[in-house]
Design a protein around this motif. Structure first.
Motif, PDB file in Angstrom:
ATOM      1  N   CYS A 230       0.409  -1.232   0.077  1.00 56.45           N
ATOM      2  CA  CYS A 230       0.116  -0.141  -0.064  1.00 56.45           C
ATOM      3  C   CYS A 230       0.546   1.349  -0.088  1.00 56.45           C
ATOM      4  O   CYS A 230       0.568   2.103  -0.332  1.00 56.45           O
ATOM      5  N   THR A 231       1.100   1.163   1.049  1.00 49.30           N
ATOM      6  CA  THR A 231       2.727   2.130   0.827  1.00 49.30           C
ATOM      7  C   THR A 231       3.395   2.747  -0.587  1.00 49.30           C
ATOM      8  O   THR A 231       3.644   3.885  -1.236  1.00 49.30           O
ATOM      9  N   VAL A 232       4.346   1.540  -1.294  1.00 51.57           N
ATOM     10  CA  VAL A 232       4.401   2.019  -2.131  1.00 51.57           C
ATOM     11  C   VAL A 232       3.897   2.609  -2.992  1.00 51.57           C
ATOM     12  O   VAL A 232       3.743   3.125  -4.240  1.00 51.57           O
ATOM     13  N   THR A 233       1.946   1.871  -3.253  1.00 48.21           N
ATOM     14  CA  THR A 233       1.569   2.138  -4.437  1.00 48.21           C
ATOM     15  C   THR A 233       1.210   3.947  -4.594  1.00 48.21           C
ATOM     16  O   THR A 233       0.599   4.595  -5.461  1.00 48.21           O
ATOM     17  N   LEU A 234       1.154   3.921  -2.878  1.00 44.34           N
ATOM     18  CA  LEU A 234       0.133   5.458  -2.920  1.00 44.34           C
ATOM     19  C   LEU A 234       1.269   6.468  -2.880  1.00 44.34           C
ATOM     20  O   LEU A 234       1.564   7.369  -2.867  1.00 44.34           O
ATOM     21  N   GLU A 235       2.652   6.047  -2.670  1.00 38.69           N
ATOM     22  CA  GLU A 235       3.672   7.028  -2.849  1.00 38.69           C
ATOM     23  C   GLU A 235       3.622   8.205  -2.264  1.00 38.69           C
ATOM     24  O   GLU A 235       3.238   9.514  -2.187  1.00 38.69           O
ATOM     25  N   PRO A 236       3.747   8.014  -0.894  1.00 36.23           N
ATOM     26  CA  PRO A 236       3.340   8.617   0.343  1.00 36.23           C
ATOM     27  C   PRO A 236       4.304   9.738   0.100  1.00 36.23           C
ATOM     28  O   PRO A 236       5.911   8.615  -0.058  1.00 36.23           O
ATOM     29  N   GLY A 237       4.515  10.753   1.189  1.00 35.88           N
ATOM     30  CA  GLY A 237       5.789  11.536   1.385  1.00 35.88           C
ATOM     31  C   GLY A 237       6.890  11.453   1.936  1.00 35.88           C
ATOM     32  O   GLY A 237       6.522  10.592   2.840  1.00 35.88           O
ATOM     33  N   PRO A 238       7.769  11.649   1.961  1.00 29.45           N
ATOM     34  CA  PRO A 238       8.942  11.187   3.516  1.00 29.45           C
ATOM     35  C   PRO A 238       8.713  11.581   4.367  1.00 29.45           C
ATOM     36  O   PRO A 238       7.295  12.123   5.203  1.00 29.45           O
ATOM     37  N   THR A 239       8.643  10.628   5.054  1.00 30.62           N
ATOM     38  CA  THR A 239       8.629  10.269   7.043  1.00 30.62           C
ATOM     39  C   THR A 239       9.466  10.436   7.630  1.00 30.62           C
ATOM     40  O   THR A 239      10.728   9.530   7.376  1.00 30.62           O
ATOM     41  N   THR A 240       9.282  11.359   8.726  1.00 31.82           N
ATOM     42  CA  THR A 240      10.693  10.522  10.056  1.00 31.82           C
ATOM     43  C   THR A 240      10.237   9.730  10.834  1.00 31.82           C
ATOM     44  O   THR A 240      11.428   9.184  11.393  1.00 31.82           O
ATOM     45  N   SER A 241       9.105   9.394  10.476  1.00 29.08           N
ATOM     46  CA  SER A 241       8.549   7.693  11.823  1.00 29.08           C
ATOM     47  C   SER A 241       7.652   6.672  10.961  1.00 29.08           C
ATOM     48  O   SER A 241       7.139   7.367   9.480  1.00 29.08           O
TER      49      SER A 241
END
Length: 267
Positions: A41-52
């Motif tokens: 899901c994370t890969v497909t939704l391509e979210p911005g960078p996070t620190t956690s």
């Protein structure tokens, strides 16, 4: 809502992404929580960078850690991701203690009090295909469970085990209710698929939702391109998108009925 199956490869993550796309199209503010260590899901939704990440939230469910693990999806405004990844596997023990199972629920309970954030109307929990700590965390945190299966013999057995897991977790989370069973990747001309769908109806009765998701290559094509199925302009994609729209409507109606029965006002 926890989205789960205890058999891999039935398209559980595809259902989460399809519902997220339908919610985005209707401007329903949504959070996808990626509990599967594969992180699809994370890969497909391509979210911005996070620190956690999710793993950090499970280690320390403070509001500040949760805030640092959530970011916007590239799909559009109003769809956010609590990002997951391989590091979550460290929190997928087969025999967790009760305190470990409640950390996700504890963290998500803080969402409504986070500054500079309007409430999410829908939270989708994408579970791994196993009944270990991460899936059980989702069932503790959720008030609805959506069971995903294919019309195939081993997948039918998997959804039976998933239903039993939901019923067992209700002893600890009485708010949890099975929303229903979604049959995915259905080929209407397949006699085997028709047989298995009838088998599911004999087992689960009205819990088998009338909206089946058709088997279309457009689903894989859209995901490969990092796009919601609702933006993939082919006849097959449009057919799948309509099915997800109907399914989302049912989910939202279920939530409204739940709040009405408990006397909780809708914002």
């Amino acid at each position: 809502m926890a989205v789960l199956s205890l058999k891999g490869g039935v398209g559980k993550t595809s259902v989460v992404l399809g519902l997220a796309g339908a919610a985005l199209q209707r401007k329903i503010r949504t959070l996808v929580v990626d509990l599967d260590p594969q992180g699809n899901c994370t890969v497909t939704l391509e979210p911005g960078p996070t620190t956690s990440t999710l793993a950090d939230v499970l280690a320390d469910p403070r509001r500040s850690v949760l805030r640092d693990a959530i970011t916007s999806s590239s799909w559009g405004e109003g769809l956010d991701v609590l990002v997951g990844g391989e590091d979550a596997e460290a929190y997928n023990r087969p025999d967790p203690d009760r305190s470990g199972l409640t950390r996700l629920a504890h963290a998500l309970s803080k969402l409504d009090t986070m500054p500079d954030s309007s409430p999410y109307r829908l939270i989708l929990l994408d579970c791994p295909p196993s009944l270990s700590q991460l899936t059980r965390c989702a069932l503790v945190a959720a008030d609805r469970a959506l069971l995903i299966t294919e019309p195939a013999i081993h997948a039918v057995a998997g959804v039976q085990r998933a239903f039993e897991a939901v019923q067992h977790e209700r002893e600890h989370n009485p708010d949890l209710q099975p929303l229903g069973v979604v049959v995915n990747r259905v080929r209407t001309r397949s006699t085997e698929h028709a047989y298995r769908i009838n088998e599911l109806r004999e087992i689960f009765g009205p819990l088998v939702l009338p909206t089946a998701l058709p088997d279309r290559a457009a689903v894989q094509h859209a995901q490969g391109a990092g796009q919601p199925i609702q933006r993939w302009n082919t006849p097959g994609a449009r057919q799948v998108a309509v099915a997800f729209e109907v399914l989302l409507t049912r989910i939202l109606r279920s939530n409204q009925l739940r709040h009405a029965s408990t006397g909780v006002a809708q914002g």
